[in-house]
Design a protein around this motif. Structure first.
Motif, mmCIF file in Angstrom:
data_model
loop_
_atom_site.group_PDB
_atom_site.id
_atom_site.type_symbol
_atom_site.label_atom_id
_atom_site.label_comp_id
_atom_site.label_asym_id
_atom_site.label_seq_id
_atom_site.Cartn_x
_atom_site.Cartn_y
_atom_site.Cartn_z
ATOM 1 N N ASP A 41 16.157 28.550 14.655
ATOM 2 C CA ASP A 41 16.221 27.328 13.874
ATOM 3 C C ASP A 41 16.926 27.666 12.557
ATOM 4 N N GLN A 42 17.585 26.703 11.949
ATOM 5 C CA GLN A 42 18.269 26.947 10.681
ATOM 6 C C GLN A 42 17.327 26.811 9.492
ATOM 7 N N GLY B 36 18.016 30.390 9.129
ATOM 8 C CA GLY B 36 18.621 30.879 10.362
ATOM 9 C C GLY B 36 19.906 31.648 10.118
ATOM 10 N N THR B 37 20.708 31.202 9.154
ATOM 11 C CA THR B 37 21.950 31.913 8.845
ATOM 12 C C THR B 37 21.663 33.284 8.237
ATOM 13 N N ASP B 38 20.583 33.386 7.445
ATOM 14 C CA ASP B 38 20.192 34.683 6.882
ATOM 15 C C ASP B 38 19.747 35.631 7.992
ATOM 16 N N LEU B 39 18.946 35.113 8.922
ATOM 17 C CA LEU B 39 18.514 35.919 10.062
ATOM 18 C C LEU B 39 19.721 36.366 10.879
ATOM 19 N N THR B 40 20.632 35.449 11.107
ATOM 20 C CA THR B 40 21.834 35.771 11.879
ATOM 21 C C THR B 40 22.614 36.903 11.229
ATOM 22 N N ILE C 192 20.240 26.581 15.890
ATOM 23 C CA ILE C 192 19.982 25.175 16.211
ATOM 24 C C ILE C 192 19.390 24.525 14.974
ATOM 25 N N SER C 193 19.830 23.302 14.683
ATOM 26 C CA SER C 193 19.375 22.662 13.454
ATOM 27 C C SER C 193 19.269 21.160 13.613
ATOM 28 N N GLY C 194 18.279 20.589 12.932
ATOM 29 C CA GLY C 194 18.148 19.138 12.875
ATOM 30 C C GLY C 194 19.105 18.534 11.868
ATOM 31 N N VAL C 195 19.650 19.368 11.003
ATOM 32 C CA VAL C 195 20.654 18.921 10.041
ATOM 33 C C VAL C 195 21.977 18.867 10.789
ATOM 34 N N ASN C 196 22.622 17.748 10.732
ATOM 35 C CA ASN C 196 23.804 17.532 11.550
ATOM 36 C C ASN C 196 25.100 17.927 10.842
#
Length: 140
Positions: free
Chosen positions: A54-55, A62-66, A81-85
């Motif tokens: 999740d982002q 999520g980007t930090d984890l990535t 995956i994110s609810g922010v579009n």
């Protein structure tokens, strides 16, 4: 070929559990954790074929984890995956960005494509490596 093992990361219990169940129905083995910190700890002890994160999570986005995953395992496929579009500015580290608005079919096909490209890199070698922006469809 056996289905992949996916590490699913989401700070919210219900979405994490639902995502785990639907991916298991698709034949994947899924380990679900509630934070980026937990994800990094389990990645240090176990092999996964893909990380699905999740982002929007407290403590570690999520980007930090990535970014952390790619530092230690550059070839590890990561899907955000994110609810922010909208595509986060630092999503370029991820292999794919999927909006939750796109629904489960987009999730299934995105994961399958990333795994296929990871297992058979010659399929994308001739076409260049497409980052998450090329795979993100604007939902309007």
């Amino acid at each position: 070929m056996t289905k992949a093992t996916i590490l699913c990361v989401d700070d919210e219990d219900i979405p994490r559990t639902l995502r785990k169940l639907v991916l298991q129905k698709q034949g994947y083995e899924v380990v679900a954790v509630g934070s980026g910190k937990e994800a990094l700890a389990i990645l240090a002890t176990r092999h996964f074929d893909l990380v699905l994160t999740d982002q929007m999570m407290p403590g570690m986005m999520g980007t930090d984890l990535t970014r952390q995953v790619k530092l230690t395992s550059p070839s590890m496929p990561v899907v955000i995956i994110s609810g922010v579009n909208e595509l986060p500015a630092d999503a370029s580290y991820a292999d794919r960005f999927i909006s939750k608005i796109e629904g489960p079919e987009a999730l299934f096909s995105g994961i399958a494509e990333v795994l296929s490209n990871h297992r058979h890199p010659e399929r994308t070698a001739n076409n260049g490596s497409a980052g998450p922006a090329e795979h993100y469809r604007e939902c309007s």
